[in-house]
Structure formats: C-alpha cells, structure tokens
Design an enzyme around this catalytic site. Structure first.
Site, mmCIF file in Angstrom:
data_model
loop_
_atom_site.group_PDB
_atom_site.id
_atom_site.type_symbol
_atom_site.label_atom_id
_atom_site.label_comp_id
_atom_site.label_asym_id
_atom_site.label_seq_id
_atom_site.Cartn_x
_atom_site.Cartn_y
_atom_site.Cartn_z
ATOM 1 N N PRO A 1 47.289 3.721 -26.971
ATOM 2 C CA PRO A 1 48.201 4.045 -27.304
ATOM 3 C C PRO A 1 47.060 5.241 -28.299
ATOM 4 O O PRO A 1 45.931 5.132 -28.595
ATOM 5 C CB PRO A 1 48.629 3.036 -28.525
ATOM 6 C CG PRO A 1 48.505 1.932 -28.086
ATOM 7 C CD PRO A 1 47.522 1.423 -27.112
ATOM 8 N N LYS B 1 42.230 3.878 -34.523
ATOM 9 C CA LYS B 1 43.460 3.161 -33.843
ATOM 10 C C LYS B 1 43.003 2.204 -34.198
ATOM 11 O O LYS B 1 43.690 1.231 -33.890
ATOM 12 C CB LYS B 1 42.769 3.139 -32.375
ATOM 13 C CG LYS B 1 43.264 5.187 -31.493
ATOM 14 C CD LYS B 1 42.360 4.309 -29.821
ATOM 15 C CE LYS B 1 42.370 5.404 -29.103
ATOM 16 N NZ LYS B 1 42.124 5.537 -28.244
ATOM 17 N N GLN C 1 43.361 -2.136 -29.289
ATOM 18 C CA GLN C 1 42.914 -1.858 -28.046
ATOM 19 C C GLN C 1 43.907 -1.243 -26.658
ATOM 20 O O GLN C 1 44.790 -0.373 -26.790
ATOM 21 C CB GLN C 1 41.998 -3.104 -26.763
ATOM 22 C CG GLN C 1 41.265 -4.393 -28.283
ATOM 23 C CD GLN C 1 40.118 -2.568 -27.970
ATOM 24 O OE1 GLN C 1 39.976 -1.647 -28.006
ATOM 25 N NE2 GLN C 1 39.665 -2.853 -29.430
ATOM 26 N N ASN D 1 43.478 9.969 -24.449
ATOM 27 C CA ASN D 1 43.616 10.673 -23.430
ATOM 28 C C ASN D 1 44.726 11.744 -23.804
ATOM 29 O O ASN D 1 44.115 12.913 -22.993
ATOM 30 C CB ASN D 1 44.062 9.921 -22.705
ATOM 31 C CG ASN D 1 42.944 10.317 -20.653
ATOM 32 O OD1 ASN D 1 42.152 10.431 -21.020
ATOM 33 N ND2 ASN D 1 43.730 10.862 -19.828
ATOM 34 N N ARG E 1 38.059 9.424 -17.073
ATOM 35 C CA ARG E 1 40.003 9.227 -17.848
ATOM 36 C C ARG E 1 40.624 11.497 -16.811
ATOM 37 O O ARG E 1 39.550 11.967 -16.661
ATOM 38 C CB ARG E 1 39.850 8.974 -19.387
ATOM 39 C CG ARG E 1 39.285 8.134 -19.504
ATOM 40 C CD ARG E 1 39.856 7.271 -19.932
ATOM 41 N NE ARG E 1 41.340 7.360 -20.705
ATOM 42 C CZ ARG E 1 41.639 6.481 -21.486
ATOM 43 N NH1 ARG E 1 40.770 6.960 -22.692
ATOM 44 N NH2 ARG E 1 43.307 6.917 -21.856
#
Ligand code: ZN
Length: 277
Positions: free
Chosen positions: A2, A53, A70, A169, A262
C-alpha cells in the site's frame, strides 16, 4: 505494498472508529508490548496521523502507537468485539464501546511517548508527508534541487521514503508521466519547468489517489471509460500496468522496464528530457 494514499484512507477509518472515544480494552500479540495494555486502557484516542507509510495513533496520555504495515499488514474496523473471517494473525486490537479497530499481520508495531518520533529510526528519516503536512509545490521544487537529491535517478529517488514519504511503485510511474520526465533522468537533467511540473504532480497525484480510491488517471476520463464498460485496471492509471497499450495522450506504446528492482512504465514520446546545455 500500500502507498501513502491507501495508508491515509486506512488511518481515516481507524480515526473515525476511535477518535474521542475511551479505549475500554486493548491487546497486543507481541509479548514485549503487553505491558502497555494497562497504560492504554481507559485512555482516549485524540487523532490518527500518517507519516509516509507509517500510522500513528495518538492518545490523551501522551502515548503513541506506531505501526508500519510493510507488505502484509491490514486494518479491519468492526462493531465492538466482532472479528472478520480471516486466516491472518491478529496483532493489535483496540476496542471502545462501539467499535473495534483490528490490525492483522503487521509485525512492525511499537509504542512511543509523544516526542520520541524524532529519535525513531524510521520516523526521524522519512521525508514530508504530502497528505498530512502543508507541503507546497515550491517546497518540493527546492527539495529536488538539493545537493543530496539532484544527481540521483528519479526512479530510485521517488521510492526513497527519505525523499518524500508515501510514494510507492504506481505513483512513481504516474508522477513521471504527468510531469513529462524521462524515467532514466535525474532532477539535474530537467528544466525548471519539468521540475515544477514534477513538484505539482507529486502533490496532485497523491491527493487524487487518496480522494478517488487509487485512481491517478484524469478523473473525468476514468469516469468516461468506466461508463463504456472498461474494468478498473483499464481506467485506473495513465501508464502503470499498461504495457503495450497506447498512451492516452499520443497513442505511443507504453513501455515496461525494471528500475530499482520494481516495475516501471513510461511513454517514450511524452517523457523526454531536452539535453541540458
Ligand atoms: Zn505519450
């Protein structure tokens, strides 16, 4: 994982369930935290903040529960003492008379005292949180040109939580597309106009995603595509997850590649950097 907008929405739901209500019971799965149960029982939640986050649940007795989801952590809000059907492990449960806020699977949970954020290994390093702090495009424009950042590739810089908290991402690809910046360049390779567009894109897309449940595409265009029967993955983003599909601006095929291990997506004609002279 997330990203900032998803964490802020989770924080909103936790705050809605807990704010200004007395905690009648709390339990931690981790033994080293169980001593805090008695300290927090009977206290009142004053607010729920995010920092990138991470989530911070603040109590009226100066205690703060820090959690970082995480990859796997997930919050559920239920009526008091009702639990979801899940195979996940319950790690933290907060109950008031009306609601239970339940955190599953997260392993990164701590209790801090108000003010200890400044010495915390993650919180002390994380960059500005665009959804909870008053950050302007001018602030970011200046930040992009700081010595420690300006020679790093955009693709690694945007994922670095010390640069800006909460960009993950999908936002990385979307920000670079909206700013019209090549993913292979660095801030120092960009014109001032591109840097300013990037600053605005960081803020605008973070908020757009937060307000539109993860959509970063133009909201009117997304709505139009939805009405035509397109699926969420087809209308959600500008370039992310759209390899080999035509660019929404000029029809060029979107390219997927890997950056900082990524996946990253871009339009080779919309995203170019004029060579700096
Ligand atoms: Zn394009």
């Amino acid at each position: 994982m997330p990203e900032g907008p998803e964490i802020r929405r989770a924080a909103d739901s936790v705050e809605k369930a807990l704010k200004n209500r007395t905690i009648i019971d709390i339990s931690f799965a981790f033994e080293q935290l169980q001593g805090y149960e008695e300290i927090l029982r009977g206290s009142t939640v004053t607010r729920v903040d995010t920092k990138g986050k991470a989530m911070l649940i603040r109590f009226d007795n100066d205690q703060v529960i820090y959690s970082h989801n995480q990859l796997y952590g997930k919050w559920y809000i239920r009526n008091a003492y009702t639990y979801p059907k899940t195979n996940r492990q319950l790690r933290l449960a907060l109950h008031n008379e009306k609601k239970s806020a339940l955190l599953y699977s997260a392993s990164d949970i701590e209790v801090l005292k108000n003010g200890e954020e400044e010495e915390h290994p993650f919180l002390s390093k994380v960059g500005p949180d665009l959804l909870s702090e008053d950050v302007t495009p001018d602030d970011l424009f200046a930040r992009f040109q700081e010595k420690r950042f300006q020679r790093r590739k955009w693709t690694s810089l945007l994922l670095d939580q010390a640069f800006i908290g909460g960009i993950g991402n999908y936002l990385r690809s979307e920000i670079l597309f909206v700013a019209g910046i090549s993913p292979f360049s660095r801030p120092i390779d960009c014109t001032e106009e591109q840097l300013y567009r990037a600053a605005k894109a960081c803020i605008d897309l973070m908020w757009r995603s937060y307000e539109n449940k993860g959509i970063t595409n133009d909201p009117a265009l997304a709505e139009e595509l939805k009405k035509k029967g397109k699926k969420r993955y087809e209308y959600r983003h500008w370039v992310f997850n759209r390899e080999d599909r035509p660019c929404r601006i000029d029809g060029t095929e979107i390219i997927k590649f890997r950056a900082a291990s990524r996946r990253c997506y871009y339009c080779p004609t919309c995203q170019k950097n004029p060579a700096p002279s």
